[in-house]
Design a protein around this motif. Structure first.
Motif, mmCIF file in Angstrom:
data_model
loop_
_atom_site.group_PDB
_atom_site.id
_atom_site.type_symbol
_atom_site.label_atom_id
_atom_site.label_comp_id
_atom_site.label_asym_id
_atom_site.label_seq_id
_atom_site.Cartn_x
_atom_site.Cartn_y
_atom_site.Cartn_z
ATOM 1 N N TRP A 138 -5.574 2.415 3.514
ATOM 2 C CA TRP A 138 -5.554 2.100 2.084
ATOM 3 C C TRP A 138 -6.140 3.247 1.277
ATOM 4 N N ALA A 159 5.392 0.480 -10.918
ATOM 5 C CA ALA A 159 6.189 0.227 -9.723
ATOM 6 C C ALA A 159 6.385 -1.266 -9.490
ATOM 7 N N LEU A 160 7.515 -1.576 -8.878
ATOM 8 C CA LEU A 160 7.796 -2.940 -8.439
ATOM 9 C C LEU A 160 7.134 -3.220 -7.099
ATOM 10 N N GLY A 161 6.768 -2.166 -6.398
ATOM 11 C CA GLY A 161 6.139 -2.281 -5.088
ATOM 12 C C GLY A 161 6.533 -1.104 -4.223
ATOM 13 N N VAL A 162 6.167 -1.193 -2.944
ATOM 14 C CA VAL A 162 6.546 -0.159 -1.983
ATOM 15 C C VAL A 162 7.169 -0.828 -0.767
ATOM 16 N N ASP A 163 8.075 -0.097 -0.145
ATOM 17 C CA ASP A 163 8.721 -0.556 1.079
ATOM 18 C C ASP A 163 8.320 0.376 2.209
ATOM 19 N N LEU A 210 5.763 0.966 4.176
ATOM 20 C CA LEU A 210 4.507 1.713 4.181
ATOM 21 C C LEU A 210 4.021 1.885 5.613
ATOM 22 N N ARG A 215 15.737 1.756 -12.122
ATOM 23 C CA ARG A 215 14.919 1.650 -10.907
ATOM 24 C C ARG A 215 15.182 2.892 -10.072
ATOM 25 N N GLY A 225 8.578 4.118 -2.725
ATOM 26 C CA GLY A 225 8.133 3.489 -3.962
ATOM 27 C C GLY A 225 9.330 3.038 -4.777
ATOM 28 N N GLN A 226 9.242 1.851 -5.321
ATOM 29 C CA GLN A 226 10.287 1.310 -6.197
ATOM 30 C C GLN A 226 9.742 1.351 -7.621
#
Length: 143
Positions: free
Chosen positions: A57, A80-84, A86, A116, A136-137
């Motif tokens: 982290w 960001a909408l989030g991450v995929d 990781l 996006r 990253g989104q």
């Protein structure tokens, strides 16, 4: 200002030279991830890492700082909408110097104001070892 329309799939950037300190590793871990291999040098030597290592982290947080300083500040990035996907394939040790490489992987219109952008992020050490990878989104302002 860099807008959504300015980004093209395949665009790459490389930046950063963030030196990781022992004090930063133990401080972050003591506050957010207090596992012994992040906080206690003796315990860390007996761990599978063979020494003190940064929390994954913490690696993500250092990566984010480099992203903000070198790519996102002054751009049309809106959050960001989030991450995929990781991953932390190799640990970060005190004295490592981190750099980041980004590549625009996808882009599509989100709505009339935003697009996006999927950005592949890879963080490496001075020895070119990958210590973080993610997608990253990010929502990006349109013209």
């Amino acid at each position: 200002m860099e807008y959504f329309e300015d980004l093209t799939v395949g665009d790459t950037r490389e930046f950063g030279a963030y030196e990781v300190t022992r004090e930063e590793i133990t401080s972050f871990a003591g506050r957010y991830d207090p596992q012994p291999f992040h906080t206690d040098e003796d315990a860390a030597e007996e761990s599978m890492f063979g020494g003190l290592v940064a929390s994954g982290w913490h690696t993500a947080a250092m990566t984010m700082r480099l992203l903000v300083e070198h790519q996102l500040s002054g751009s049309g990035a809106m959050g960001a909408l989030g991450v995929d996907s990781l991953r932390w394939p190799t640990p970060v040790y005190p004295g490592d110097t981190l750099s980041v490489r980004t590549e625009v992987a996808e882009r599509d219109v989100w709505d009339e104001d935003r697009g996006r952008v999927a950005i592949e992020v890879t963080t490496t050490t001075q020895a070119d070892q990958t210590v973080l990878s993610m997608i990253g989104q990010v929502l990006w302002r349109r013209r």
